[in-house]
Design a protein around this motif. Structure first.
Motif, PDB file in Angstrom:
ATOM      1  N   SER A   1      -3.865  -0.228  -3.012  1.00 57.68           N
ATOM      2  CA  SER A   1      -3.706  -1.470  -3.826  1.00 57.68           C
ATOM      3  C   SER A   1      -4.766  -2.189  -4.090  1.00 57.68           C
ATOM      4  O   SER A   1      -4.775  -3.481  -3.772  1.00 57.68           O
ATOM      5  CB  SER A   1      -2.545  -2.454  -3.149  1.00 57.68           C
ATOM      6  OG  SER A   1      -1.244  -1.560  -3.023  1.00 57.68           O
TER       7      SER A   1
ATOM      8  N   ALA B   1       0.737  -1.222   0.046  1.00 55.77           N
ATOM      9  CA  ALA B   1       0.025   0.016   0.174  1.00 55.77           C
ATOM     10  C   ALA B   1       0.849   1.299   0.274  1.00 55.77           C
ATOM     11  O   ALA B   1       0.675   2.172  -0.852  1.00 55.77           O
ATOM     12  CB  ALA B   1      -0.879  -0.198   1.189  1.00 55.77           C
TER      13      ALA B   1
ATOM     14  N   LEU C   1       4.908   4.912  -3.951  1.00 54.34           N
ATOM     15  CA  LEU C   1       4.998   6.242  -4.669  1.00 54.34           C
ATOM     16  C   LEU C   1       3.446   6.975  -4.706  1.00 54.34           C
ATOM     17  O   LEU C   1       3.419   8.414  -4.482  1.00 54.34           O
ATOM     18  CB  LEU C   1       5.343   5.916  -6.151  1.00 54.34           C
ATOM     19  CG  LEU C   1       6.792   5.463  -6.104  1.00 54.34           C
ATOM     20  CD1 LEU C   1       6.782   4.999  -7.648  1.00 54.34           C
ATOM     21  CD2 LEU C   1       7.690   6.530  -5.998  1.00 54.34           C
ATOM     22  N   GLY C   2       2.458   6.084  -4.573  1.00 53.32           N
ATOM     23  CA  GLY C   2       1.063   6.689  -4.321  1.00 53.32           C
ATOM     24  C   GLY C   2       0.797   7.741  -3.332  1.00 53.32           C
ATOM     25  O   GLY C   2       0.219   8.567  -3.420  1.00 53.32           O
TER      26      GLY C   2
ATOM     27  N   PHE D   1      -6.141   3.332  -5.624  1.00 48.70           N
ATOM     28  CA  PHE D   1      -4.497   2.965  -5.978  1.00 48.70           C
ATOM     29  C   PHE D   1      -3.662   3.225  -4.352  1.00 48.70           C
ATOM     30  O   PHE D   1      -2.715   2.179  -4.740  1.00 48.70           O
ATOM     31  CB  PHE D   1      -4.242   4.373  -6.768  1.00 48.70           C
ATOM     32  CG  PHE D   1      -2.531   4.549  -7.339  1.00 48.70           C
ATOM     33  CD1 PHE D   1      -2.485   3.740  -8.664  1.00 48.70           C
ATOM     34  CD2 PHE D   1      -1.598   4.696  -6.527  1.00 48.70           C
ATOM     35  CE1 PHE D   1      -1.346   3.759  -9.124  1.00 48.70           C
ATOM     36  CE2 PHE D   1      -0.487   4.749  -7.028  1.00 48.70           C
ATOM     37  CZ  PHE D   1      -0.263   3.972  -8.302  1.00 48.70           C
ATOM     38  N   THR D   2      -3.872   3.856  -3.822  1.00 45.82           N
ATOM     39  CA  THR D   2      -3.120   3.935  -2.454  1.00 45.82           C
ATOM     40  C   THR D   2      -3.194   2.793  -1.691  1.00 45.82           C
ATOM     41  O   THR D   2      -2.300   2.445  -1.158  1.00 45.82           O
ATOM     42  CB  THR D   2      -3.237   5.342  -1.944  1.00 45.82           C
ATOM     43  OG1 THR D   2      -2.250   5.364  -0.969  1.00 45.82           O
ATOM     44  CG2 THR D   2      -4.544   5.175  -1.165  1.00 45.82           C
TER      45      THR D   2
ATOM     46  N   ILE E   1      -4.605  -7.826  -5.578  1.00 46.67           N
ATOM     47  CA  ILE E   1      -3.277  -8.020  -4.898  1.00 46.67           C
ATOM     48  C   ILE E   1      -3.656  -8.431  -3.501  1.00 46.67           C
ATOM     49  O   ILE E   1      -3.016  -9.293  -2.848  1.00 46.67           O
ATOM     50  CB  ILE E   1      -2.230  -6.879  -5.079  1.00 46.67           C
ATOM     51  CG1 ILE E   1      -1.984  -6.715  -6.352  1.00 46.67           C
ATOM     52  CG2 ILE E   1      -1.489  -6.815  -4.059  1.00 46.67           C
ATOM     53  CD1 ILE E   1      -1.096  -5.529  -6.756  1.00 46.67           C
TER      54      ILE E   1
ATOM     55  N   TYR F   1       4.705   3.177 -13.040  1.00 43.51           N
ATOM     56  CA  TYR F   1       4.994   2.940 -11.756  1.00 43.51           C
ATOM     57  C   TYR F   1       6.364   3.083 -11.700  1.00 43.51           C
ATOM     58  O   TYR F   1       7.344   3.687 -10.985  1.00 43.51           O
ATOM     59  CB  TYR F   1       4.461   2.187 -10.982  1.00 43.51           C
ATOM     60  CG  TYR F   1       4.440   2.144  -9.489  1.00 43.51           C
ATOM     61  CD1 TYR F   1       3.448   2.709  -8.687  1.00 43.51           C
ATOM     62  CD2 TYR F   1       5.514   1.451  -8.699  1.00 43.51           C
ATOM     63  CE1 TYR F   1       3.508   2.988  -7.528  1.00 43.51           C
ATOM     64  CE2 TYR F   1       5.437   1.761  -7.117  1.00 43.51           C
ATOM     65  CZ  TYR F   1       4.225   2.431  -6.643  1.00 43.51           C
ATOM     66  OH  TYR F   1       4.281   2.645  -5.342  1.00 43.51           O
TER      67      TYR F   1
ATOM     68  N   MET G   1      -6.963  -4.742  -7.829  1.00 43.11           N
ATOM     69  CA  MET G   1      -6.069  -5.515  -8.567  1.00 43.11           C
ATOM     70  C   MET G   1      -5.895  -7.085  -7.988  1.00 43.11           C
ATOM     71  O   MET G   1      -4.983  -7.701  -8.518  1.00 43.11           O
ATOM     72  CB  MET G   1      -4.793  -4.671  -8.665  1.00 43.11           C
ATOM     73  CG  MET G   1      -4.794  -3.901  -9.910  1.00 43.11           C
ATOM     74  SD  MET G   1      -3.670  -2.564  -9.538  1.00 43.11           S
ATOM     75  CE  MET G   1      -4.547  -1.856  -8.089  1.00 43.11           C
TER      76      MET G   1
HETATM   77  N1  PFF Z   1      -0.233   1.187  -3.587  1.00 42.69           N
HETATM   78  C1  PFF Z   1       0.665   1.433  -4.039  1.00 42.69           C
HETATM   79  C2  PFF Z   1       1.197   3.088  -3.752  1.00 42.69           C
HETATM   80  O1  PFF Z   1       0.386   3.851  -3.274  1.00 42.69           O
HETATM   81  O2  PFF Z   1       2.308   3.329  -4.231  1.00 42.69           O
HETATM   82  C3  PFF Z   1       0.733   1.574  -5.319  1.00 42.69           C
HETATM   83  C4  PFF Z   1      -0.149   0.017  -5.934  1.00 42.69           C
HETATM   84  C5  PFF Z   1       0.592  -0.882  -5.465  1.00 42.69           C
HETATM   85  C6  PFF Z   1      -1.183   0.088  -6.685  1.00 42.69           C
HETATM   86  C7  PFF Z   1       0.019  -2.196  -5.772  1.00 42.69           C
HETATM   87  C8  PFF Z   1      -1.775  -0.989  -6.768  1.00 42.69           C
HETATM   88  C9  PFF Z   1      -1.349  -2.152  -6.480  1.00 42.69           C
HETATM   89  F1  PFF Z   1      -1.822  -3.364  -6.655  1.00 42.69           F
END
Ligand code: PFF
Length: 448
Positions: free
Chosen positions: A235, A25, A28-29, A232-233, A240, A111, A238
């Motif tokens: 994660s 998580a 870079l986000g 995004f932030t 994941i 990314y 996706m």
């Molecule tokens: N969450 C990560 C960030 O904030 O940089 C970016 C990211 C990682 C987005 C993994 C999505 C993901 F599946």
């Protein structure tokens, strides 16, 4: 992780699990993207909408992904396949898992470009490029970086190689151990930079900008941006987190773990904003600078404090580290997808997936120079990848996850699994059945 009796590996502790999830998580986000989005979107109103999205939509989806993963005990695509079969639902639910893998691939490509910028700044800190520079000098440094495709490709390649190397060798476990030390270090360093921000004379304005909302500026685009960034932030969307959930033991409390991850993620993002905006105001920089914001602000601090090169070096090393822990979590599901469908094995699949994302990343980085005028749907490649993922893929797959959990699974079993009493569960239900899905749908379609 340790191998459990049933053959599917498990986290060795709740702590290991929470750290890995936080490693994915926080990245870079939080430090690169969140501040520039706040700057682009006019400040506090965006921040509050983002916080609402995080807690009312992001957190429940995080819990949902873990819960589905824990039940399925497989990779996200197979988990969705099986859950759909078990609950007598359409096979189409597998699209949620597939969309996740494709989304992860697209995100990884750009990314890595930004991870490359962070690597380039490690070199700059080492050779003392920030020393004594004012905002103009730092700005010129960044513009110089963007203008050179060859330099950008070099750093992007190095970042992707590091990610590929770690994933191919399957040594992500060691990295998670390192994260135990490095993540708190990043937090401490950010805190120091916030304290530096207090000395710049721009702190009051920064606070006001970030926390005193002007609601009149809000439009649908800003709300969708905040929603997309919440996914995004954390994660989300996706698969994941679903994959992480598949390694979870029955005893782990999902709501508590989610709260920990979400709070850490949010605190880091807000701290990044509080470190950056004072410099923006004190130096009269452009709030709407865009993706370059952290690269033209923080080095000003590193150029002006004692031992600033060392602080700068530590900062970009830690930022790169946070970026790599997120990047490997993006590459993993893609590799797994390829590995299961080809005879290429772990290393071969990692190389193929990594190189494909690398190639797309090269196209993305050329948007900052030679392909700057090459627009698709009015966006350059970099912006297109960002928009496509944050504003389309993530909200839609996230929506799929929460709708599936709320409407297709047995409610009573979910209540027990979450350890909620009847009263709290009705609140949970209200959120996951109505508020979150309707919120995503309205925001999404209002913007189409
Ligand atoms: N969450 C990560 C960030 O904030 O940089 C970016 C990211 C990682 C987005 C993994 C999505 C993901 F599946």
């Amino acid at each position: 992780m340790s191998t459990a009796k049933q053959g599917h590996a498990q986290w060795s502790s709740r702590m290991g699990f929470v750290l890995a999830a936080t490693g994915s998580a926080v990245g870079l986000g939080n430090i690169w993207k969140f501040p520039y989005m706040v700057g682009d979107s006019g400040g506090a109103a965006f921040v509050f909408i983002y916080l609402a999205c995080i807690f009312l939509i992001g957190l429940p989806i995080l819990v949902s992904e873990w819960l589905l993963g824990r039940r399925g005990q497989k990779n996200p695509i197979n988990t969705m396949q099986e859950m759909a079969a078990v609950s007598g639902s359409s096979k189409l639910w597998v699209l949620v898992g597939l969309g996740g893998v494709l989304g992860a691939f697209l995100i990884l490509s750009f990314y890595s470009v930004i991870g490359g910028w962070s690597l380039a700044y490690i070199k700059d800190a080492l050779i003392g490029s920030f020393a004594g520079q004012d905002a103009d000098g730092i700005g010129a440094l960044f513009t110089g970086l963007l203008a050179s495709p060859v330099t950008l490709i070099f750093w992007h390649s190095l970042f992707m190689l590091l990610t590929i190397g770690i994933v191919a060798r399957g040594v992500t476990g060691g990295l998670e151990k390192a994260a135990t030390l490095l993540m708190p270090a990043l937090g401490v360093l950010l805190l120091l930079l916030v304290i530096y921000g207090m000395t710049t004379g721009g702190f009051g304005q920064a606070l006001e900008f970030m926390f005193k909302p002007e609601w009149s500026q809000v439009d649908g685009g800003i709300i969708l941006a905040a929603l997309g960034h919440a996914f995004f932030t954390l994660s989300l969307g996706m698969g994941i987190m679903m994959a992480y959930g598949s390694y979870l033991g029955e005893d782990v409390n999902l709501l508590q773990s989610a709260r920990t991850v979400v709070i850490m993620d949010t605190v880091i993002a807000l701290a990044a904003g509080l470190a950056i905006f004072p410099i923006v105001f004190a130096e009269g920089l452009n709030l709407g600078e865009g993706p370059g914001l952290i690269f033209v602000t923080l080095p000003v601090a590193f150029g002006n404090i004692t031992a600033g090169w060392l602080v700068g070096l530590a900062f970009f090393v830690l930022l790169t580290f946070a970026a790599i822990t997120s990047a490997i979590s993006l590459l993993e599901p893609v590799v797994e997808f390829v590995e299961e469908r080809t005879p290429w094995g772990r290393v071969g699949s990692t190389l193929v997936a990594g190189c494909a994302a690398w190639a797309l990343g090269v196209l993305a980085l050329l948007s900052f120079n030679v392909l700057g005028d090459f627009l698709i749907l009015g966006l350059n490649v970099f912006d297109l990848l960002d928009t496509l993922t944050s504003k389309f893929f993530l909200p839609l797959t996230g929506l799929g996850v929460i709708v599936f959990l709320a409407w297709r699974l047995d409610k009573e079993a979910v209540r027990k699994e979450l350890g909620l009493d009847v009263y709290d569960f009705s609140l949970w239900n209200l959120i996951v059945r109505y508020l979150a899905p309707v919120g995503v749908i309205v925001v999404f379609f209002a913007n189409l």
